[in-house]
Design a protein around this motif. Structure first.
Motif, PDB file in Angstrom:
ATOM      1  N   VAL A 216       0.840  -1.189   0.000  1.00 42.45           N
ATOM      2  CA  VAL A 216       0.000   0.000   0.000  1.00 42.45           C
ATOM      3  C   VAL A 216       0.883   1.250   0.000  1.00 42.45           C
ATOM      4  N   PHE A 217       0.439   2.267  -0.722  1.00 38.35           N
ATOM      5  CA  PHE A 217       1.067   3.583  -0.699  1.00 38.35           C
ATOM      6  C   PHE A 217       0.129   4.540   0.033  1.00 38.35           C
ATOM      7  N   ALA A 218       0.650   5.183   1.085  1.00 36.73           N
ATOM      8  CA  ALA A 218      -0.113   6.210   1.797  1.00 36.73           C
ATOM      9  C   ALA A 218       0.365   7.552   1.278  1.00 36.73           C
ATOM     10  N   ALA A 219      -0.409   8.153   0.381  1.00 35.61           N
ATOM     11  CA  ALA A 219       0.053   9.353  -0.327  1.00 35.61           C
ATOM     12  C   ALA A 219      -1.043  10.403  -0.365  1.00 35.61           C
ATOM     13  N   THR A 220      -1.508  10.809   0.825  1.00 31.24           N
ATOM     14  CA  THR A 220      -2.630  11.745   0.900  1.00 31.24           C
ATOM     15  C   THR A 220      -2.197  13.189   1.094  1.00 31.24           C
ATOM     16  N   ASP A 221      -0.916  13.410   1.467  1.00 30.52           N
ATOM     17  CA  ASP A 221      -0.428  14.741   1.847  1.00 30.52           C
ATOM     18  C   ASP A 221      -1.017  15.206   3.179  1.00 30.52           C
ATOM     19  N   ASP A 222      -1.739  14.327   3.867  1.00 29.93           N
ATOM     20  CA  ASP A 222      -2.273  14.612   5.197  1.00 29.93           C
ATOM     21  C   ASP A 222      -1.530  13.686   6.166  1.00 29.93           C
ATOM     22  N   GLU A 223      -0.644  14.266   6.991  1.00 30.09           N
ATOM     23  CA  GLU A 223       0.243  13.449   7.819  1.00 30.09           C
ATOM     24  C   GLU A 223      -0.533  12.522   8.752  1.00 30.09           C
ATOM     25  N   ALA A 224      -1.622  13.008   9.326  1.00 29.72           N
ATOM     26  CA  ALA A 224      -2.400  12.181  10.256  1.00 29.72           C
ATOM     27  C   ALA A 224      -2.994  10.973   9.542  1.00 29.72           C
ATOM     28  N   VAL A 225      -3.535  11.186   8.343  1.00 33.77           N
ATOM     29  CA  VAL A 225      -4.110  10.076   7.577  1.00 33.77           C
ATOM     30  C   VAL A 225      -3.010   9.095   7.168  1.00 33.77           C
TER      31      VAL A 225
END
Length: 468
Positions: free
Chosen positions: A74-83
Motif C-alpha cells: 500500500v502507498f499512503a500518499a494523501t499529503d495529510d500526515e495524520a491520515v
C-alpha cells in the motif's frame, strides 16, 4: 558497513496494490507501480481523473483498515500526515508492506529511483537518506545506458535454451555470454543491425570454442593499502572476471565485495607465527586451479611485487607454463604517506626512499644497517612492528641519530587508521603506548615532520613528540 535496506524485486503482475490518496503525490506513485501490471485500487474522495484511468477499482471514501485486506502493498500518499500515519499503522499491524513518500520512519519499504529498460530495470536507493542525490544518480545512469538494452536482453533471451543445450558446463555458458555481450554481436545489435547480430550469434552458437580459452590463467593483483577507493580500474575488472580468488589477510573485506558472487574464494591469510596455508601450498593451489581451466586472481594487499612474494609465485607459475598477468597496486608506503601527508621524498628532507622488510626468514632481517644509517633517504620498514625495538637499536648502533623523527602508521588509509609520531629510539614505546598490533609500517626520516597534525593519533606522550 551494513546495508540500510536489502534491495529485492517484487513481482506484482496481476497482484492487488492499494494507493490511498487522490492528488498529484498519489498519481506519481500510481503511475510508477502501474507499470508492473498490478491490479490497482484507489481509495480517495474526488481522485484525479488520471488516477481513475489507472485504477482497476475506485473507492471514493475515506480509508479504513479493512481496505488493506488481500493487498500485497500500500502507498499512503494523501499529503495529510495524520491520515498517512493511520494508514501506515494499520498496514504494519496487518503485515502489509507500506510506503509513505518522504517519511522513511513510517515505511516498511522504500521506493527506489528506477531506470526502466524492460526487461532490465535498475533500482537506486539511499534508504531514504537523500532522495535528491538518488534522482541525480538516476539521471547520470540514464544518460550512460544505451536505449536499446531492454530490446537486446529480449533478443538474447531467445537463445538461452539453445546455449544451455549446447554447453553443459555453467562456466562455459557464462564465458559464452560474456563474449557475446562484450563482442561484435552486441555491437551490431545496439547499432541497429539486428540481422547481422543474429547471424553472428548463430555462428557463435555453433562454435564450441567461442568465448572459451585453451587453459586457465593467473593474475597477481595488488589490492592497495586498504581503502577500496584506491583499487585500480584494471584490478576491479580482473576481480569481476575471476572464477577463483585466492586472497590474503591484508585485503580489506570491502574490496572482497567487488568479487563476483559466484566466484570461489580461498582465504590463505598469514600473520606472525600463524599461516593458514604455507607458501608452497599456495603455489600449488594456484597451479591446480589454473590447470583446471579457471581464471584465477591471487589478491594481495598493497602491490604483489612489494614484499608480497609475488615474484616467487610468478616463478612457479611460469615453470608450469601458466600465463600470468601482473596488476600492480598502490603499495602501503605510498598509500600511508598520502593518508598522513608524509611525503616519502622531498628536496629539503630526503633525495630518495629505501624500502626494507622488518621481518626475515629467521626473525630479524639481514640488512646492511650501516648503509641504511648513512643514507639520507627516507626509510620505510614493512612488517617491522614486532621488531621495532631491534630495528631502532640496530640503526642507532650503526650511527643514525636516536632523535631522528619516526612514525608508525597502523591500518593506513582505512577508517580506523592510527598515526603515531615520535623518535627512532622511542619506537617500541610508541607502539606499546597505543596498543598497536598491525598491520603497520614504520617511516623514519625528517619527512615525518610534515605529517598533518590533525591526523596524528591523540594522547601521544609529549616526550615522544619533541622531534616533530
Amino acid at each position: 558497513m551494513a546495508l540500510r535496506g536489502f534491495p529485492v524485486t517484487l513481482p506484482l503482475e496481476g497482484q492487488p496494490v492499494l494507493v490511498v490518496g487522490g492528488g498529484e503525490l498519489a498519481l506519481r506513485k500510481a503511475r510508477l507501480v502501474a507499470k508492473s501490471a498490478c491490479r490497482l485500487t484507489i481509495v480517495a474522495r474526488n481522485p484525479l481523473p488520471a488516477l481513475v484511468a489507472l485504477a482497476s477499482e475506485i473507492r471514493e471514501r475515506d480509508f479504513t483498515p479493512a481496505d488493506l485486506e488481500n493487498h500485497r502493498l500500500v502507498f499512503a500518499a494523501t499529503d495529510d500526515e495524520a491520515v498517512d500515519m493511520s494508514v501506515a499503522e494499520a498496514a504494519h499491524k496487518a503485515g502489509v508492506l507500506v510506503n509513505v513518500p518522504d517519511k522513511p520512519r513510517l515505511c516498511s519499504f522504500i521506493m527506489p529511483a528506477i531506470i526502466d529498460r524492460e526487461p532490465i530495470s535498475i533500482a537506486i536507493t539511499s534508504g531514504g537518506a537523500s532522495p535528491v542525490l538518488v534522482r541525480r544518480l538516476r539521471e547520470r545512469l540514464e544518460a550512460a545506458l544505451e536505449p536499446g538494452l531492454g530490446k537486446f536482453a529480449r533478443f538474447l533471451d531467445g537463445f538461452r535454451s539453445a546455449v544451455k543445450a549446447t554447453r553443459d558446463d555453467e562456466t562455459a555458458r557464462r564465458r559464452f555470454w560474456e563474449a557475446v555481450i562484450d563482442g561484435p554481436v552486441a555491437k551490431s545489435f545496439l547499432a541497429g543491425d539486428e540481422k547481422a547480430a543474429h547471424e553472428k550469434l548463430m555462428l557463435a552458437l555453433n562454435d564450441a570454442q567461442f568465448g572459451q580459452q585453451a587453459g586457465g590463467r593467473v593474475a597477481l593483483v595488488g589490492a592497495g593499502p586498504g581503502d577500496p577507493d584506491l583499487l585500480t580500474l584494471r584490478a576491479l575488472r580482473v576481480l569481476q572476471d575471476a572464477d577463483v580468488v585466492v586472497h590474503d589477510k591484508l585485503v580489506d573485506e570491502r574490496i572482497m565485495d567487488y568479487v563476483r558472487r559466484d566466484a570461489r574464494r580461498h582465504y590463505v591469510g598469514k600473520s606472525k607465527s600463524h599461516h593458514t596455508m604455507s607458501q608452497e601450498a599456495i603455489n600449488q593451489l594456484l597451479v591446480a586451479e589454473a590447470k583446471a581451466g579457471h581464471r584465477v586472481v591471487r589478491l594481495k594487499g598493497g602491490d604483489p611485487f612489494m614484499f608480497g612474494r609475488g615474484g616467487e609465485e610468478l616463478e612457479v607459475l611460469r615453470a608450469e607454463g601458466i600465463p600470468v598477468e601482473i596488476v600492480p597496486g598502490i603499495t602501503a608506503a605510498l598509500g600511508c604517506g598520502a593518508s598522513t601527508t608524509i611525503p616519502v621524498t622531498h628536496r629539503d628532507h630526503a633525495p630518495g626512499v629505501t624500502f626494507v622488510t622488518g621481518h626475515g626468514k629467521d626473525g630479524e632481517p639481514d640488512l646492511d644497517w650501516q648503509a641504511l644509517a648513512r643514507l639520507r633517504h627516507t626509510l620505510v620498514i614493512y612488517m617491522g612492528l614486532t621488531a621495532a625495538g631491534a630495528i631502532a637499536r640496530r640503526l642507532v648502533e650503526a650511527g643514525m641519530a636516536g632523535d631522528t623523527p619516526a612514525a608508525l602508521v597502523e591500518k593506513g588509509t582505512r577508517p580506523d587508521q592510527k598515526l603515531v609520531v615520535g623518535t627512532l629510539e622511542a619506537l617500541p614505546d610508541l607502539a606499546a603506548a597505543h596498543g598497536l598490533t598491525g598491520p603497520a609500517i614504520i617511516i623514519v626520516g625528517s619527512v615525518v615532520t610534515l605529517a598533518d597534525p590533525a591526523r596524528i593519533t591523540e594522547l601521544v606522550p609529549a616526550h615522544l613528540r619533541q622531534a616533530v
